[in-house]
Structures are given as structure tokens and as C-alpha cells.
Design a protein around this motif. Structure first.
Motif, short mmCIF file in Angstrom:
data_model
loop_
_atom_site.label_atom_id
_atom_site.label_comp_id
_atom_site.label_asym_id
_atom_site.label_seq_id
_atom_site.Cartn_x
_atom_site.Cartn_y
_atom_site.Cartn_z
N VAL A 88 0.85 -1.19 0.00
CA VAL A 88 0.00 0.00 0.00
C VAL A 88 0.89 1.25 0.00
O VAL A 88 1.98 1.24 0.59
CB VAL A 88 -0.96 -0.04 1.22
CG1 VAL A 88 -0.24 0.10 2.53
CG2 VAL A 88 -2.07 0.96 1.11
N ARG A 89 0.46 2.31 -0.70
CA ARG A 89 1.29 3.51 -0.81
C ARG A 89 1.35 4.32 0.49
O ARG A 89 2.33 5.03 0.72
CB ARG A 89 0.78 4.41 -1.94
CG ARG A 89 1.00 3.86 -3.30
CD ARG A 89 0.89 4.90 -4.40
NE ARG A 89 -0.22 5.80 -4.34
CZ ARG A 89 -1.41 5.63 -4.93
NH1 ARG A 89 -1.63 4.52 -5.64
NH2 ARG A 89 -2.35 6.53 -4.85
N ASP A 132 1.13 11.97 -2.90
CA ASP A 132 1.39 11.35 -4.21
C ASP A 132 2.03 12.35 -5.18
O ASP A 132 2.97 12.01 -5.89
CB ASP A 132 0.09 10.80 -4.80
CG ASP A 132 -0.34 9.49 -4.16
OD1 ASP A 132 0.47 8.87 -3.44
OD2 ASP A 132 -1.49 9.07 -4.40
N SER A 147 3.66 3.09 -8.06
CA SER A 147 2.27 3.45 -7.80
C SER A 147 1.30 2.79 -8.77
O SER A 147 0.13 2.60 -8.44
CB SER A 147 2.08 4.97 -7.84
OG SER A 147 2.25 5.45 -9.16
N ASN A 149 1.16 -0.23 -9.52
CA ASN A 149 0.80 -1.54 -8.98
C ASN A 149 0.50 -1.53 -7.49
O ASN A 149 0.32 -2.60 -6.89
CB ASN A 149 1.93 -2.55 -9.24
CG ASN A 149 2.16 -2.74 -10.71
OD1 ASN A 149 1.22 -2.96 -11.47
ND2 ASN A 149 3.40 -2.63 -11.13
N THR A 150 0.49 -0.34 -6.87
CA THR A 150 0.30 -0.25 -5.43
C THR A 150 -0.80 0.77 -5.15
O THR A 150 -0.66 1.94 -5.47
CB THR A 150 1.62 0.18 -4.74
OG1 THR A 150 2.68 -0.64 -5.22
CG2 THR A 150 1.52 0.06 -3.24
N ARG A 151 -1.88 0.32 -4.55
CA ARG A 151 -3.01 1.21 -4.24
C ARG A 151 -2.68 2.13 -3.07
O ARG A 151 -1.79 1.84 -2.28
CB ARG A 151 -4.25 0.38 -3.90
CG ARG A 151 -4.75 -0.45 -5.05
CD ARG A 151 -6.02 -1.15 -4.63
NE ARG A 151 -6.22 -2.32 -5.47
CZ ARG A 151 -6.78 -3.44 -5.07
NH1 ARG A 151 -7.18 -3.58 -3.84
NH2 ARG A 151 -6.93 -4.43 -5.90
N ALA A 152 -3.46 3.18 -2.95
CA ALA A 152 -3.23 4.18 -1.89
C ALA A 152 -3.47 3.59 -0.50
O ALA A 152 -2.60 3.67 0.36
CB ALA A 152 -4.10 5.40 -2.11
N ARG A 156 -2.77 -4.69 -1.68
CA ARG A 156 -2.82 -5.71 -2.72
C ARG A 156 -1.76 -6.75 -2.36
O ARG A 156 -0.58 -6.46 -2.38
CB ARG A 156 -2.53 -5.08 -4.07
CG ARG A 156 -2.64 -6.05 -5.22
CD ARG A 156 -2.43 -5.38 -6.54
NE ARG A 156 -3.66 -4.64 -6.87
CZ ARG A 156 -3.69 -3.63 -7.72
NH1 ARG A 156 -2.61 -3.21 -8.31
NH2 ARG A 156 -4.83 -3.03 -7.98
#
Length: 195
Positions: A88-89, A132, A147, A149-152, A156
Motif C-alpha cells: 500500500v502507498r 502522491d 504506484s 501496482n500499489t493502491r493508496a 494488494r
């Protein structure tokens, strides 16, 4: 106008300007969240002990996520993509949300969840947007690839395995103030128990 809002168009009026500045103001977000946790601890209902344990367990998971994330982040120097940042971001925000949700559950106050949701809606979309944008400017293509491939906020996990990463206790404890947050959360959790 703060550096966080300098890129935005001019505010329509003084009220709009004030609200916009508050939404981007990091210290007010943090202080209000800490104050809200204390309010929940002081005014908690405490009627059903099971809710306390579920809530404090949720808050503890949030605190551990914060501790894990803060041991990876090297603010503005290096893009953190390992540990919780592989999933996750914004893991610090995920930890904060779980902390708030946990205290809402533990307090057993009916109004706590709508207030928390309003708080999250007011602060977190702008905080995520700002972070972001800043990271994209600082790290360019590296941020774009990560970002994509990585949700906020929603992790995932598929195909990622468990990645503890290069976590640093010193980084977590010294650079990000986690001992104070942990002590504060434990105090507020204890306050809920002694009601």
C-alpha cells in the motif's frame, strides 16, 4: 498560502481559503486525531467488554502497522517500496485509520463512527493527493512504476508474498515519534478499561 496549497487556484473567498488550508494542514490533522482518541477514551460507554477488546485489538493492529511503516520511510530522501509500502502507498494512513476505527469500536459511542468518517473524508483525500504529487515530483519514473501496482490505502497481496523489508527500529522510534504515539494510545486504551 502554505506550500501544500501553492499549486491550487486562488480561493473563491476567505471561508473557502480557510477550509482548503485546514484540509491540507498536517499538524491539525494529527492533533485532531489524537484529541478525538482522547475524547473517545474519556466519554466511552464501556457497556459491552467484547467491544473494547475488538476495538483495542483493531487499534493495536493500526499501531503496529504505523510502527512497521515508520521504520521504512526515509522522508523525501528515498522512495520506500518495501515492507508495508510493497502492499500500500500510504501505510501510515492505514495505521491511523485502524487506530481511529478501533477506538470508535472500543468506545461504543454511536456518534463516533459518523464523526470519524467525516474526519477521514475531510483530511485524507487531500493528504493522499499531496503526498502522491510530492513523491511523483521527487522520484519520477520510480514512483510511477511503483504506484501503478500499489493502491493508496487498500492493500494488494496477490503475488507479493510477505515482505518485511529493511525495517529499522531506530528509524521507527527516533525519526518519526512513534514512542510518543504508542504511549499515548496505550494510555487512552488503559483509560477505556478503568471506566
Amino acid at each position: 498560502m502554505s506550500h501544500r496549497t501553492s499549486h491550487l487556484p486562488e480561493a473563491r473567498n476567505a471561508v473557502h481559503h480557510f477550509i482548503r488550508e485546514m484540509r491540507y494542514h498536517e499538524a491539525s490533522r494529527q492533533l485532531l486525531a489524537l484529541a478525538y482518541i482522547l475524547v473517545l477514551a474519556v466519554f466511552a460507554d464501556g457497556q459491552w467488554p467484547a467491544f473494547y477488546w475488538v476495538g483495542f485489538g483493531t487499534a493495536t493492529v493500526g499501531m503496529l502497522i504505523r510502527l512497521w511503516a515508520s521504520g521504512h520511510v526515509k522522508k523525501n530522501k528515498e522512495l520506500a517500496t518495501d515492507g508495508p509500502y510493497a502492499y500500500v502507498r500510504h501505510p501510515l494512513y492505514v495505521g491511523n485509520i485502524l487506530l481511529l476505527a478501533g477506538f470508535c469500536i472500543a468506545s461504543q459511542l454511536w456518534w463516533s463512527v459518523p464523526v470519524m468518517l467525516a474526519f477521514l473524508w475531510f483530511y485524507y483525500p487531500t493528504a493522499i493527493s499531496y503526498e502522491d504529487r510530492k513523491l511523483r515530483q521527487l522520484f519520477g519514473d520510480q514512483w510511477e512504476q511503483w504506484s501503478a501496482n500499489t493502491r493508496a490505502l487498500l492493500p494488494r497481496f496477490q503475488g507479493r508474498g510477505f515482505r518485511f523489508g529493511g525495517w529499522s527500529l531506530r528509524q521507527s522510534l527516533m525519526s518519526n515519534g512513534e514512542p510518543l504515539i504508542i504511549a499515548y494510545v496505550i494510555y487512552c486504551g488503559w483509560h477505556l478499561v478503568v471506566l
